[in-house]
Design an enzyme around this catalytic site. Sequence first.
Site, PDB file in Angstrom:
ATOM      1  N   HIS A  96       0.769  -1.084   0.088  1.00 57.20           N
ATOM      2  CA  HIS A  96      -0.011  -0.021   0.034  1.00 57.20           C
ATOM      3  C   HIS A  96       1.062   1.312   0.074  1.00 57.20           C
ATOM      4  O   HIS A  96       1.961   1.146   0.478  1.00 57.20           O
ATOM      5  CB  HIS A  96      -1.044   0.129   1.207  1.00 57.20           C
ATOM      6  N   ASP A  98       0.410   5.015   1.746  1.00 60.03           N
ATOM      7  CA  ASP A  98      -0.358   5.502   2.637  1.00 60.03           C
ATOM      8  C   ASP A  98      -1.397   6.530   2.422  1.00 60.03           C
ATOM      9  O   ASP A  98      -1.158   7.591   1.552  1.00 60.03           O
ATOM     10  CB  ASP A  98       0.683   6.255   3.761  1.00 60.03           C
ATOM     11  N   HIS A 252       4.757   0.185   0.375  1.00 60.47           N
ATOM     12  CA  HIS A 252       5.418  -0.700   1.274  1.00 60.47           C
ATOM     13  C   HIS A 252       4.506  -1.659   1.852  1.00 60.47           C
ATOM     14  O   HIS A 252       3.237  -1.678   1.650  1.00 60.47           O
ATOM     15  CB  HIS A 252       5.828   0.353   2.305  1.00 60.47           C
ATOM     16  N   ARG A 267       3.965   6.913  13.880  1.00 66.22           N
ATOM     17  CA  ARG A 267       4.212   7.279  12.390  1.00 66.22           C
ATOM     18  C   ARG A 267       3.672   8.812  12.219  1.00 66.22           C
ATOM     19  O   ARG A 267       2.685   9.150  13.001  1.00 66.22           O
ATOM     20  CB  ARG A 267       3.245   6.416  11.333  1.00 66.22           C
TER      21      ARG A 267
END
Length: 278
Positions: A96, A98, A252, A267
């Site tokens: 995916h 983000d 990723h 994150r």
Amino acid sequence: MTINATPLTPALGARIDGIDLTQMTADDQRTVYKLLLKYQVLFFRGQHLSPADQASLAERFGRLHIHPIYPKVEQQPEILILDTALNDLRDNALWHTDVTFIETPPLGSILNAIQVPEYGGDTLWASSSAAYDALSPPIQQLIDGLDAEHDIQLSFPDERFSTTAEAQQQVAKARQDHPPVIHPVVRVHPDTSKKGLFVTPGFTRRIIGLSALESRALLELLFAHSTRPEFSVRWHWQANDVVFWDNRITQHYACNDYHLQRRVMHRATILGDKPKGP
């Protein structure tokens, strides 16, 4: 100290030494961003970032996104928490990019390793530009003018994220606030002008203007092609590692192979611009 970059694979990724991210100067910031454009994913060992440090670092590169579903650090809501003791993280165990379910998907993300398993829990990144460049010219010509729909529901299904009444309300509000959006299948990077595939299993539901069969077949081809090993880099985490990736030109995958061990990541997600096609 001099900032040094050690490339990790031909396609993308470099380990960066010679910098304390809590003491970054304006010159350091410019150097780091240039390295990000060159290598697409930057890996830093031995950093010690508090949530405030991480937010301050990320804000140097743009405004920060606040995630509609994941838990956040209470005093620093720009920092989302990826903790196996709190979250069902299987949605990260697929390729995916983000937050492509918004009109202006992130420029990049900065991930800080708080607690890592003794073994397992690696993350892989793949270069979307390397994948595009390796396609045959007829396929490139076909997809250059296509658009695709991105949908938050693909990565946050009811069976895993609506298990309580409170969670149901949260997910329902997230879907109401984030209806499906349309992005180009091939994105032109705003700073490098590189073309990169901008479709992933995580959020891309369909290609606009194609039949269901055609859309599924073409997406499956692009998904499989874009994650070939020669376009990727794999990172084995240590506590206090920090990784900064260009979300506009990579995707990723977080390996979900460390059951009974705990993994905690923080994150920060830096908002970007509206994707443009060729």
